[in-house]
Every structure is written in structure tokens, then in C-alpha cells.
Write a protein that holds these residues in place. Structure first.
Motif, short mmCIF file in Angstrom:
data_model
loop_
_atom_site.label_atom_id
_atom_site.label_comp_id
_atom_site.label_asym_id
_atom_site.label_seq_id
_atom_site.Cartn_x
_atom_site.Cartn_y
_atom_site.Cartn_z
N SER A 112 0.83 -1.21 0.00
CA SER A 112 0.00 0.00 0.00
C SER A 112 0.86 1.26 0.00
CB SER A 112 -0.92 0.02 1.21
OG SER A 112 -1.85 -1.02 1.14
N ALA A 113 1.90 1.25 0.81
CA ALA A 113 2.80 2.41 0.87
C ALA A 113 3.49 2.62 -0.48
CB ALA A 113 3.84 2.22 1.97
N LEU A 114 3.93 1.54 -1.09
CA LEU A 114 4.60 1.65 -2.39
C LEU A 114 3.63 2.11 -3.48
CD1 LEU A 114 6.92 -1.49 -2.29
CD2 LEU A 114 7.61 0.90 -2.17
N GLU A 115 2.40 1.64 -3.44
CA GLU A 115 1.40 2.07 -4.42
C GLU A 115 1.12 3.57 -4.26
OE1 GLU A 115 -1.83 -0.63 -3.70
OE2 GLU A 115 -1.10 -2.06 -5.19
N GLU A 116 1.03 4.03 -3.02
CA GLU A 116 0.83 5.47 -2.79
C GLU A 116 2.02 6.27 -3.31
OE1 GLU A 116 0.09 6.12 1.37
OE2 GLU A 116 -1.69 4.85 1.36
N GLN A 117 3.22 5.75 -3.11
CA GLN A 117 4.42 6.43 -3.59
C GLN A 117 4.43 6.48 -5.12
OE1 GLN A 117 8.10 4.62 -2.37
NE2 GLN A 117 9.30 6.42 -2.88
N VAL A 118 4.05 5.38 -5.76
CA VAL A 118 3.98 5.35 -7.23
C VAL A 118 2.97 6.37 -7.73
CG1 VAL A 118 3.23 3.96 -9.20
CG2 VAL A 118 4.82 2.99 -7.55
N THR A 119 1.82 6.45 -7.09
CA THR A 119 0.80 7.41 -7.49
C THR A 119 1.31 8.84 -7.34
OG1 THR A 119 -0.94 5.87 -6.81
CG2 THR A 119 -1.56 8.18 -7.04
N ARG A 120 1.94 9.11 -6.21
CA ARG A 120 2.48 10.45 -5.96
C ARG A 120 3.56 10.80 -6.98
NH1 ARG A 120 6.87 11.81 -3.53
NH2 ARG A 120 7.15 9.81 -2.50
N LEU A 121 4.46 9.87 -7.25
CA LEU A 121 5.53 10.12 -8.21
C LEU A 121 5.00 10.27 -9.63
CD1 LEU A 121 8.31 7.75 -6.83
CD2 LEU A 121 8.27 10.26 -6.75
N THR A 122 3.94 9.53 -9.96
CA THR A 122 3.33 9.65 -11.29
C THR A 122 2.74 11.04 -11.48
OG1 THR A 122 2.84 7.28 -11.33
CG2 THR A 122 1.61 8.66 -12.85
N VAL A 123 2.05 11.52 -10.46
CA VAL A 123 1.49 12.87 -10.53
C VAL A 123 2.60 13.90 -10.64
CG1 VAL A 123 0.22 14.60 -9.18
CG2 VAL A 123 -0.65 12.26 -9.33
N GLU A 124 3.65 13.72 -9.86
CA GLU A 124 4.79 14.64 -9.89
C GLU A 124 5.45 14.62 -11.27
OE1 GLU A 124 9.09 15.04 -7.64
OE2 GLU A 124 7.41 14.15 -6.54
N ASP B 173 5.56 21.05 -17.22
CA ASP B 173 6.48 22.19 -17.10
C ASP B 173 7.51 22.18 -18.23
OD1 ASP B 173 5.15 22.93 -14.82
OD2 ASP B 173 6.70 22.19 -13.43
N LEU B 174 8.04 21.01 -18.52
CA LEU B 174 9.03 20.88 -19.60
C LEU B 174 8.42 21.25 -20.95
CD1 LEU B 174 11.88 20.04 -20.40
CD2 LEU B 174 11.05 17.69 -20.58
N ARG B 175 7.20 20.80 -21.19
CA ARG B 175 6.52 21.13 -22.44
C ARG B 175 6.32 22.64 -22.56
NH1 ARG B 175 2.02 22.78 -24.05
NH2 ARG B 175 0.95 22.57 -22.08
N LYS B 176 5.92 23.28 -21.45
CA LYS B 176 5.73 24.73 -21.47
C LYS B 176 7.04 25.45 -21.73
CE LYS B 176 1.74 24.86 -18.37
NZ LYS B 176 1.27 25.23 -17.03
N LEU B 177 8.12 24.98 -21.11
CA LEU B 177 9.43 25.60 -21.33
C LEU B 177 9.89 25.44 -22.78
CD1 LEU B 177 11.36 24.64 -18.07
CD2 LEU B 177 10.66 26.92 -18.80
#
Length: 114
Positions: free
Chosen positions: A52-64, A71-75
Motif C-alpha cells: 500500500s505504501a509503495l502504491e501510494e508512492q507510485v501514485t504520488r511520483l506519477t502525478v509529480e 512544465d518541460l513542455r511549457k518551457l
């Protein structure tokens, strides 16, 4: 007859002890099995919490990552707007080639005088 009765009682006592030993061994196995089951259940709970902790981390990192990609596309879009395009240069391809040749000739003349 008393001897036969004595043998029967002795045999009965032996059988009782044998049954007792078998039940004790069975009980020990059941107890060890129950302990192992409990240990495995605890390990499973720990692993599920880790998953569960790893899945939450994957979700957070995916959003990030999506945010950083945006941001890169805008730049890149901003850079494309600010940097003049090479194709929009003041010289045509032929003119650039002629200019390069002329510069090479001048460099050769300068080098020959040195």
C-alpha cells in the motif's frame, strides 16, 4: 487366569501410553502449525502495508512526473517562441555556403601571410 488379566492390563496401559504419545505428538504439530499460520498472517499484514505504501508512492511520483512533463513542455514551447528559427535566417542555403567559402578563403590568405 490372573496372569492373563495382568497381561491384558499391562497391554492396556501400554496402549494408553502409546495413544498418549501419539496425541502429544499430534498436539505439538497442531500447535506449531497454528504458530506458523499466525506468523504468516502477520507477515502478510506487513507485506500488504508495504505494498500500500509503495502504491501510494507510485501514485504520488506519477502525478509529480506528469507535472514536470507539463512544465518541460511549457518551457520548450516558450523557448521555441523566443529563439528565432534557423529557417527564418537572413541567408538562404546557397548564400550561407558562399559565405562559408569566402571565410575559408580569407582564413587561408591570412595564414599564408603569417
Amino acid at each position: 487366569m490372573a496372569e492373563h488379566q495382568l497381561d491384558t492390563e499391562v497391554g492396556s496401559v501400554r496402549e494408553s501410553k502409546a495413544v498418549e504419545v501419539v496425541f502429544k505428538a499430534l498436539w505439538d504439530r497442531v500447535k506449531k502449525t497454528a504458530e506458523m499460520i499466525e506468523s504468516l498472517r502477520e507477515e502478510r499484514r506487513n507485506l500488504q502495508a508495504r505494498v500500500s505504501a509503495l502504491e501510494e508512492q507510485v501514485t504520488r511520483l506519477t502525478v509529480e512526473l506528469k507535472g514536470k512533463e507539463e512544465d518541460l513542455r511549457k518551457l520548450r514551447d516558450l523557448e521555441a517562441k523566443q529563439v528565432p528559427q534557423v529557417n527564418n535566417s537572413a541567408f538562404t542555403v546557397e548564400e550561407r555556403e558562399a559565405l562559408k567559402s569566402r571565410i575559408k578563403e580569407l582564413l587561408l590568405r591570412i595564414n599564408s601571410h603569417l
